[in-house]
Scaffold this active site. Structure first.
Site, mmCIF file in Angstrom:
data_model
loop_
_atom_site.group_PDB
_atom_site.id
_atom_site.type_symbol
_atom_site.label_atom_id
_atom_site.label_comp_id
_atom_site.label_asym_id
_atom_site.label_seq_id
_atom_site.Cartn_x
_atom_site.Cartn_y
_atom_site.Cartn_z
ATOM 1 N N GLU A 33 57.638 31.788 42.419
ATOM 2 C CA GLU A 33 57.398 30.750 41.429
ATOM 3 C C GLU A 33 57.109 31.522 40.215
ATOM 4 O O GLU A 33 56.101 32.285 39.841
ATOM 5 C CB GLU A 33 56.233 29.846 41.753
ATOM 6 C CG GLU A 33 55.646 28.795 40.682
ATOM 7 C CD GLU A 33 56.356 28.068 40.150
ATOM 8 O OE1 GLU A 33 57.656 27.401 40.688
ATOM 9 O OE2 GLU A 33 56.639 28.156 38.835
ATOM 10 N N HIS A 51 59.543 6.551 47.502
ATOM 11 C CA HIS A 51 60.555 5.374 47.528
ATOM 12 C C HIS A 51 61.130 4.778 48.757
ATOM 13 O O HIS A 51 61.465 5.638 49.470
ATOM 14 C CB HIS A 51 61.832 5.674 46.269
ATOM 15 C CG HIS A 51 61.156 5.728 44.907
ATOM 16 N ND1 HIS A 51 60.748 4.742 44.119
ATOM 17 C CD2 HIS A 51 61.044 6.765 44.220
ATOM 18 C CE1 HIS A 51 60.269 5.203 43.113
ATOM 19 N NE2 HIS A 51 60.688 6.425 42.840
ATOM 20 N N VAL A 173 61.935 34.458 37.928
ATOM 21 C CA VAL A 173 63.471 35.510 38.084
ATOM 22 C C VAL A 173 64.143 35.408 37.145
ATOM 23 O O VAL A 173 64.475 34.680 36.268
ATOM 24 C CB VAL A 173 63.995 34.687 39.268
ATOM 25 C CG1 VAL A 173 65.340 35.458 39.363
ATOM 26 C CG2 VAL A 173 63.332 34.651 40.708
ATOM 27 N N ARG A 310 62.455 14.770 33.564
ATOM 28 C CA ARG A 310 63.264 14.517 34.707
ATOM 29 C C ARG A 310 64.671 15.446 34.118
ATOM 30 O O ARG A 310 65.110 15.564 33.194
ATOM 31 C CB ARG A 310 63.874 13.120 34.669
ATOM 32 C CG ARG A 310 62.942 11.877 34.731
ATOM 33 C CD ARG A 310 63.340 10.658 34.452
ATOM 34 N NE ARG A 310 62.401 9.448 34.412
ATOM 35 C CZ ARG A 310 61.890 8.982 33.428
ATOM 36 N NH1 ARG A 310 61.714 9.548 32.150
ATOM 37 N NH2 ARG A 310 60.901 8.009 33.630
HETATM 38 C C1 LIG Z 1 58.423 10.918 34.711
HETATM 39 C C2 LIG Z 1 58.716 11.170 36.238
HETATM 40 C C3 LIG Z 1 58.853 10.450 37.174
HETATM 41 C C4 LIG Z 1 59.200 10.657 38.538
HETATM 42 N N1 LIG Z 1 58.707 9.555 39.381
HETATM 43 C C5 LIG Z 1 59.188 10.018 40.837
HETATM 44 C C6 LIG Z 1 58.515 9.321 41.956
HETATM 45 O O1 LIG Z 1 57.847 8.218 41.899
HETATM 46 N N2 LIG Z 1 59.080 9.372 43.301
HETATM 47 C C7 LIG Z 1 60.098 10.288 43.302
HETATM 48 O O2 LIG Z 1 60.644 10.538 44.414
HETATM 49 N N3 LIG Z 1 60.553 11.188 42.175
HETATM 50 C C8 LIG Z 1 60.104 10.934 41.100
HETATM 51 N N4 LIG Z 1 60.431 11.912 39.941
HETATM 52 C C9 LIG Z 1 61.387 13.021 40.245
HETATM 53 C C10 LIG Z 1 60.498 14.133 41.012
HETATM 54 O O3 LIG Z 1 59.400 14.477 40.319
HETATM 55 C C11 LIG Z 1 61.491 15.274 40.998
HETATM 56 O O4 LIG Z 1 62.652 14.905 41.202
HETATM 57 C C12 LIG Z 1 60.819 16.502 41.713
HETATM 58 O O5 LIG Z 1 59.507 16.726 41.274
HETATM 59 C C13 LIG Z 1 61.726 17.797 41.375
HETATM 60 O O6 LIG Z 1 61.328 18.993 41.914
HETATM 61 P P1 LIG Z 1 61.743 20.241 41.979
HETATM 62 O O7 LIG Z 1 61.059 21.116 42.902
HETATM 63 O O8 LIG Z 1 63.276 20.254 41.937
HETATM 64 O O9 LIG Z 1 61.532 20.869 40.315
HETATM 65 P P2 LIG Z 1 60.200 21.159 39.883
HETATM 66 O O10 LIG Z 1 58.892 20.492 40.311
HETATM 67 O O11 LIG Z 1 60.444 21.177 38.297
HETATM 68 O O12 LIG Z 1 60.108 22.693 40.076
HETATM 69 C C14 LIG Z 1 60.766 23.707 39.765
HETATM 70 C C15 LIG Z 1 60.002 25.053 39.722
HETATM 71 O O13 LIG Z 1 60.795 26.141 39.469
HETATM 72 C C16 LIG Z 1 59.992 26.929 38.634
HETATM 73 N N5 LIG Z 1 60.935 27.853 37.904
HETATM 74 C C17 LIG Z 1 62.044 27.600 36.887
HETATM 75 N N6 LIG Z 1 62.639 28.479 36.661
HETATM 76 C C18 LIG Z 1 62.085 29.695 37.442
HETATM 77 C C19 LIG Z 1 62.454 31.009 37.550
HETATM 78 N N7 LIG Z 1 63.470 31.523 36.964
HETATM 79 N N8 LIG Z 1 61.860 31.815 38.546
HETATM 80 C C20 LIG Z 1 60.868 31.205 39.242
HETATM 81 N N9 LIG Z 1 60.599 29.886 39.388
HETATM 82 C C21 LIG Z 1 61.177 29.194 38.402
HETATM 83 C C22 LIG Z 1 59.277 25.902 37.663
HETATM 84 O O14 LIG Z 1 58.199 26.886 37.148
HETATM 85 C C23 LIG Z 1 58.889 24.823 38.602
HETATM 86 O O15 LIG Z 1 57.627 25.270 39.183
HETATM 87 C C24 LIG Z 1 59.739 11.725 38.801
HETATM 88 C C25 LIG Z 1 60.098 12.613 37.907
HETATM 89 C C26 LIG Z 1 59.734 12.335 36.569
HETATM 90 C C27 LIG Z 1 59.860 13.297 35.510
#
Ligand SMILES: Cc1cc2nc3c(=O)[nH]c(=O)nc-3n(C[C@H](O)[C@H](O)[C@H](O)COP(=O)(O)OP(=O)(O)OC[C@H]3O[C@@H](n4cnc5c(N)ncnc54)[C@H](O)[C@@H]3O)c2cc1C
Length: 469
Positions: A33, A51, A173, A310
């Site tokens: 991370e 959902h 990374v 998002r």
């Molecule tokens: C306003 C909003 C409301 C939402 N509401 C809902 C909801 O109610 N229900 C639902 O199901 N979904 C909801 N979503 C969607 C949901 O939040 C996301 O789909 C989900 O959090 C995505 O998770 P992720 O792990 O893909 O990304 P992230 O949580 O963004 O995690 C990615 C991680 O990668 C890390 N990273 C990036 N680049 C690097 C690198 N080079 N090296 C190491 N680490 C790195 C970042 O620091 C981060 O911690 C919502 C989204 C938003 C923005």
């Protein structure tokens, strides 16, 4: 250099689900991370709704993983020892738009959502006394739920660690090289090696893809701003209340959080990848739109403004493998990504297995949930304080969090060090005063526990010092 079978890049909900799934199958893996703690991207700032699955278009990845993820959540939360509020969700409308609500209901049936019901005015207003007067009809989906997205992500990461996995934070990374069968994955001077990589980097997905020559996914970024009301407003709504969704998203909701606050939002504003500011325009949009579904909220009770970003790629999630490689990537995991994450993980881990990743017999170790003294009965609390007086010292008066709970969080499996990381685990500074009273005490406890001067305690990651000498 440490060697792993799998390196998961990105400690959001998707990466944490993959990591936990792998460790429970006896795979030697690492979660990398970039930030100082997991759950620092979209996962920490969203609506926290599991959902039901009536919203995504049928036969999409979103529909498939939403439904499966929704089914996996209750058992996953029980296993992790985190709360899930099985309150259902409600989409509401006036009489004129009844047909559109029906479309949503039919889509839900097509996607396989169980137990949905169209609810008429009298029953609806009894269920939710603060609905706007013009609301005539609603779609109730009992399988919808509310969780704490950040605590669930943290719990999954901790579970991975107690089951033999490794989490490395502050590991952004920036280089990936091939060395025979293995990838050498680096962040500045640090490197690890792994046979498989799963890119779950959220907004950073394309940057990581570029490091191995995987395709660039067309991505856009849309900010969602929120207002958070304090716990005195508990009961304003009893479940997430959605207006009818539009092309721009699911609209402005009013919903309860797992901890008893009320949240209003999110907006939908095109933005830069890491723009989590909240502005007047966003606040006005929330205020003008939320009253289409519910009565006027009490804005004197707002304690926090925040926003999440998002990451969107067209109409669906992108979950792929780079041809002829052991490099898998996720991109455009917008809503319902939180819901879908356990199912995405199940899918990816199975794909790696088909590609030769070995699973091993593994004796599962349950993660230890955090003690919450505020939820304890008097007798149990008395006994706990007898054993350790730190559980009798209240630090955060708003949330009634004790020194013992903060020390537990500091010594938990990921060894968090920042104020916000402690806040996400056990809630000091989350209440009405937002740290106005308890922040200095929290800083002192972190400094003492970690044997560092108070002025070195950070708020959230590098260069976020709170005190200046
Ligand atoms: C306003 C909003 C409301 C939402 N509401 C809902 C909801 O109610 N229900 C639902 O199901 N979904 C909801 N979503 C969607 C949901 O939040 C996301 O789909 C989900 O959090 C995505 O998770 P992720 O792990 O893909 O990304 P992230 O949580 O963004 O995690 C990615 C991680 O990668 C890390 N990273 C990036 N680049 C690097 C690198 N080079 N090296 C190491 N680490 C790195 C970042 O620091 C981060 O911690 C919502 C989204 C938003 C923005």
């Amino acid at each position: 250099m440490q060697n792993f079978e799998v390196a998961v890049i990105g400690g959001g909900i998707v990466g944490a689900c993959v990591f936990s799934e792998l460790t429970r199958k006896g795979v030697n893996c690492v979660l990398l991370e970039g930030a100082s703690d997991v759950s620092n991207g979209a996962t920490k700032a969203n609506s926290g709704i599991v959902h039901a699955g009536y919203d995504p278009q049928p036969n999409t990845l979103k529909a498939k993983f939403n439904i499966r993820g929704n089914q996996l959540y209750p058992a996953m939360c029980a296993r992790l020892g985190v709360s899930i509020l099985q309150c259902g969700t409600l989409v509401v409308s006036n009489e004129e738009n009844r047909a559109n609500l029906r479309v949503l209901y039919e889509r839900g049936l097509q996607n396989g959502v169980q137990g949905m019901r169209i609810i008429e005015r009298a029953e609806l207003h009894k269920m939710e006394p603060n609905l706007a007067d013009n609301i005539d009809v609603g779609l109730f989906a009992p399988t919808g739920a509310v969780i704490s997205p950040y605590l669930t992500c943290i719990a999954l990461s901790e579970e991975g660690v107690v089951n033999g996995g490794t989490v490395i934070t502050n590991f952004k990374v920036d280089k990936i090289e091939k060395n025979g069968e293995n990838y050498i994955i680096s962040a500045g001077e640090q490197s690890v090696s792994a046979n498989f990589i799963v890119n779950c980097a959220g907004v950073g997905a394309n940057e990581v893809n570029a490091l191995v020559g995987a395709r660039q996914v067309p991505l856009s970024f849309v900010k969602g701003e929120y207002l958070l009301l304090d716990k005195s407003q508990k009961g304003f709504v009893n479940r997430p209340i959605f207006p009818l969704p539009t092309k721009m998203g699911k609209g402005i909701l009013a919903l309860p959080t797992i901890h008893g606050n009320i949240m209003l939002g999110p907006t939908a504003q095109p933005c830069e990848p890491n723009d989590t500011t909240v502005d007047d325009e966003g606040i006005s949009a929330i205020k003008s739109k939320v009253i289409l579904s519910v009565k006027q909220p009490n804005y004197r009770k707002v304690i926090k403004l925040f926003a999440g970003v998002r990451v969107i790629s067209g109409d669906d999630f992108v979950i792929e493998k780079m041809p002829n490689s052991h490099f898998y990537f996720t991109a455009g995991i917008c809503s319902p990504g939180l819901t879908a994450a356990p199912a995405i993980a199940e899918y990816l881990v199975e794909k790696m297995h088909e590609d030769g990743l070995e699973f091993r017999e593994h004796k599962f170790v349950a993660r230890k949930p955090y003690i919450s003294t505020v939820d304890m009965d008097k007798k149990s609390l008395k006994e706990l304080i007898k054993k350790n007086s730190a559980y009798g010292k209240i630090v955060c008066r708003c949330e009634r969090i004790t020194e013992g709970e903060i020390i537990d969080a500091l010594n938990s499996p990921l060894h968090p060090t920042d104020v916000d990381a402690i806040k996400r685990r056990v809630r000091p500074t989350m209440g009405r005063c937002q740290g106005g009273f308890c922040l200095p005490k929290v800083i002192r406890i972190i400094a003492e526990n970690n044997h560092i001067p108070p002025e070195n305690v950070q708020l959230n990651g590098e260069n976020s010092k709170i005190l200046i000498k």
